[in-house]
Scaffold this motif. Structure first.
Motif, PDB file in Angstrom:
ATOM      1  N   ALA A   1       0.831  -1.205   0.000  1.00 39.35           N
ATOM      2  CA  ALA A   1       0.000   0.000   0.000  1.00 39.35           C
ATOM      3  C   ALA A   1       0.863   1.251   0.000  1.00 39.35           C
ATOM      4  O   ALA A   1       1.979   1.270   0.522  1.00 39.35           O
ATOM      5  CB  ALA A   1      -0.924  -0.004   1.212  1.00 39.35           C
ATOM      6  N   ILE A   2       0.327   2.307  -0.592  1.00 42.35           N
ATOM      7  CA  ILE A   2       0.985   3.614  -0.612  1.00 42.35           C
ATOM      8  C   ILE A   2       0.181   4.638   0.192  1.00 42.35           C
ATOM      9  O   ILE A   2       0.738   5.412   0.967  1.00 42.35           O
ATOM     10  CB  ILE A   2       1.144   4.138  -2.059  1.00 42.35           C
ATOM     11  CG1 ILE A   2       2.095   3.252  -2.856  1.00 42.35           C
ATOM     12  CG2 ILE A   2       1.643   5.594  -2.062  1.00 42.35           C
ATOM     13  CD1 ILE A   2       2.138   3.599  -4.342  1.00 42.35           C
ATOM     14  N   SER A   3      -1.132   4.624   0.008  1.00 40.86           N
ATOM     15  CA  SER A   3      -1.968   5.661   0.632  1.00 40.86           C
ATOM     16  C   SER A   3      -3.306   5.071   1.058  1.00 40.86           C
ATOM     17  O   SER A   3      -3.851   4.209   0.367  1.00 40.86           O
ATOM     18  CB  SER A   3      -2.193   6.813  -0.354  1.00 40.86           C
ATOM     19  OG  SER A   3      -3.040   7.800   0.204  1.00 40.86           O
ATOM     20  N   TRP A   4      -3.812   5.566   2.184  1.00 45.35           N
ATOM     21  CA  TRP A   4      -5.097   5.081   2.684  1.00 45.35           C
ATOM     22  C   TRP A   4      -5.791   6.138   3.532  1.00 45.35           C
ATOM     23  O   TRP A   4      -5.224   7.189   3.850  1.00 45.35           O
ATOM     24  CB  TRP A   4      -4.909   3.808   3.512  1.00 45.35           C
ATOM     25  CG  TRP A   4      -3.984   3.954   4.694  1.00 45.35           C
ATOM     26  CD1 TRP A   4      -4.217   4.587   5.880  1.00 45.35           C
ATOM     27  CD2 TRP A   4      -2.647   3.434   4.789  1.00 45.35           C
ATOM     28  NE1 TRP A   4      -3.121   4.494   6.707  1.00 45.35           N
ATOM     29  CE2 TRP A   4      -2.148   3.783   6.076  1.00 45.35           C
ATOM     30  CE3 TRP A   4      -1.826   2.677   3.931  1.00 45.35           C
ATOM     31  CZ2 TRP A   4      -0.869   3.423   6.501  1.00 45.35           C
ATOM     32  CZ3 TRP A   4      -0.561   2.323   4.364  1.00 45.35           C
ATOM     33  CH2 TRP A   4      -0.092   2.695   5.633  1.00 45.35           C
ATOM     34  N   CYS A   5      -7.010   5.830   3.929  1.00 46.11           N
ATOM     35  CA  CYS A   5      -7.745   6.696   4.846  1.00 46.11           C
ATOM     36  C   CYS A   5      -8.588   5.823   5.768  1.00 46.11           C
ATOM     37  O   CYS A   5      -8.805   4.641   5.508  1.00 46.11           O
ATOM     38  CB  CYS A   5      -8.614   7.703   4.098  1.00 46.11           C
ATOM     39  SG  CYS A   5      -9.967   6.975   3.141  1.00 46.11           S
ATOM     40  N   ARG A   6      -9.047   6.415   6.833  1.00 43.44           N
ATOM     41  CA  ARG A   6      -9.912   5.718   7.782  1.00 43.44           C
ATOM     42  C   ARG A   6     -10.654   6.750   8.620  1.00 43.44           C
ATOM     43  O   ARG A   6     -10.305   7.937   8.623  1.00 43.44           O
ATOM     44  CB  ARG A   6      -9.120   4.788   8.696  1.00 43.44           C
ATOM     45  CG  ARG A   6      -8.048   5.482   9.536  1.00 43.44           C
ATOM     46  CD  ARG A   6      -7.299   4.494  10.424  1.00 43.44           C
ATOM     47  NE  ARG A   6      -8.195   3.853  11.367  1.00 43.44           N
ATOM     48  CZ  ARG A   6      -8.520   4.359  12.564  1.00 43.44           C
ATOM     49  NH1 ARG A   6      -8.000   5.524  12.960  1.00 43.44           N
ATOM     50  NH2 ARG A   6      -9.322   3.740  13.367  1.00 43.44           N
ATOM     51  N   GLU A   7     -11.679   6.284   9.310  1.00 43.87           N
ATOM     52  CA  GLU A   7     -12.426   7.152  10.216  1.00 43.87           C
ATOM     53  C   GLU A   7     -12.136   6.749  11.654  1.00 43.87           C
ATOM     54  O   GLU A   7     -11.936   5.569  11.953  1.00 43.87           O
ATOM     55  CB  GLU A   7     -13.921   7.054   9.916  1.00 43.87           C
ATOM     56  CG  GLU A   7     -14.282   7.625   8.543  1.00 43.87           C
ATOM     57  CD  GLU A   7     -15.754   7.440   8.190  1.00 43.87           C
ATOM     58  OE1 GLU A   7     -16.352   6.480   8.729  1.00 43.87           O
ATOM     59  OE2 GLU A   7     -16.272   8.229   7.401  1.00 43.87           O
ATOM     60  N   GLU A   8     -12.091   7.732  12.528  1.00 46.81           N
ATOM     61  CA  GLU A   8     -11.857   7.514  13.952  1.00 46.81           C
ATOM     62  C   GLU A   8     -12.899   8.320  14.715  1.00 46.81           C
ATOM     63  O   GLU A   8     -12.771   9.547  14.851  1.00 46.81           O
ATOM     64  CB  GLU A   8     -10.446   7.962  14.347  1.00 46.81           C
ATOM     65  CG  GLU A   8     -10.140   7.864  15.830  1.00 46.81           C
ATOM     66  CD  GLU A   8      -9.786   6.454  16.289  1.00 46.81           C
ATOM     67  OE1 GLU A   8      -9.690   6.241  17.513  1.00 46.81           O
ATOM     68  OE2 GLU A   8      -9.586   5.576  15.423  1.00 46.81           O
ATOM     69  N   GLY A   9     -13.970   7.652  15.153  1.00 54.03           N
ATOM     70  CA  GLY A   9     -15.067   8.380  15.773  1.00 54.03           C
ATOM     71  C   GLY A   9     -15.678   9.345  14.782  1.00 54.03           C
ATOM     72  O   GLY A   9     -16.023   8.973  13.658  1.00 54.03           O
TER      73      GLY A   9
END
Length: 302
Positions: free
Chosen positions: A249-257
């Motif tokens: 992987a190079i780039s990602w996103c996620r949610e935190e609350g």
């Protein structure tokens, strides 16, 4: 006469008080921009590109909707440390280290702590860090700030940061394991072309930078929404860094609350920061994290 002096003092306070007490919130109201904090504290290896990042973000940040503040040092600047057998302040020792990599000094004006109070002044915090830019309490404050709706972003060595602090590893999404020597030319696999952070790139595009490979945990497609990865047949990690799942992987996103986290491993080479493709990618991710643009964050495995 005393009554007149008192009235004059009150009038002066009313007239000039708001100017003297101008804050980042006032700046935000004046410009309409989000407030971005770039943190480049390098407790470990200092990249020469951290100063390039400062220059680029300050130059093009405002027209992309971000007013930029930079913290080069986030520890106690007045603490006395032993550096090469000599006692000096932590700031003096760090300034020499930073100057060796960037040719730039670090003064009191470049210092700032990351905690519950200072985080109120920012919408996005961008880590381009190594080592330990925050202590345990500051890390707890950062996580709570993100969960409450703040935006954390990281570039390149932000995953080479705060080893041993699982809270941070889970927050940023992965820990750096290693990279092949030098710069690598790879083909980018665009896994979510609709995401704002995919801007500037097309599937199969050639790109060159230092390519990170991440430890098996906490990295997981069951937790992260992958935006870019490396086309496996375009990349030779070397026998000691081959992943069994062939997932680079190079780039990602996620949610935190209520908050959001965005990461890109690009950014080692100073030339990358001056490249418009990378700039579109980075600001797309920052705008998504800040809630300015919509994009999917569903974990890729799901």
């Amino acid at each position: 006469m005393k009554k007149f002096t008192l009235l004059l003092a009150v009038a002066t306070l009313v007239a000039f008080g708001p100017v003297a007490r101008a804050t980042a919130e006032d700046t935000k109201k004046a410009t309409g921009n989000k407030r971005l904090l770039l943190v480049t504290h390098c407790g470990g290896f200092p990249h020469s590109s951290v100063y390039t990042a400062e220059e680029v973000l300050k130059a093009i940040g405002p027209k992309n909707g971000f007013d930029v503040t930079c913290y080069r040092f986030t520890e106690d600047p007045d603490q006395i440390v032993k550096d090469k057998g000599v006692e000096r302040t932590a700031l003096e020792a760090y300034s020499d280290k930073f100057r060796g990599a960037t040719k730039q000094p670090v003064g009191k004006e470049h210092c700032g702590r990351i905690n519950k109070e200072t985080l109120k002044n920012f919408d996005v915090v961008l880590f381009f860090t190594t080592g330990n830019p925050v202590n345990k309490q500051e890390l707890a404050d950062l996580r709570e700030w993100v969960k409450a709706g703040g935006a954390l972003a990281g570039t390149h060595c932000a995953t080479d940061t705060l080893y041993g602090e699982s809270v941070y590893g889970d927050l940023i999404g992965a820990y750096f394991q290693g990279h092949p020597p030098g710069l690598q030319k790879i083909k980018v696999k665009v896994e979510d072309a609709k995401h704002p952070a995919a801007a500037g790139f097309k599937d199969g595009m050639d790109y060159q930078d230092e390519m990170y490979i991440f430890k098996p945990a906490p990295y997981s497609r069951e937790k992260l929404h992958i935006i870019f990865s490396i086309e496996a047949d375009s990349f030779n990690p070397g026998k000691n860094l081959v992943r069994a799942d062939n997932d680079y992987a190079i780039s990602w996103c996620r949610e935190e609350g209520k908050g959001k986290v965005f990461y890109t491993s690009f950014g080692h080479d100073p030339k990358v920061w001056k490249d418009e493709k990378f700039q579109h990618h980075l600001f797309g991710g920052l705008k998504w994290a800040a809630g300015e643009l919509k994009g999917d964050a569903t974990p890729s495995k799901k």
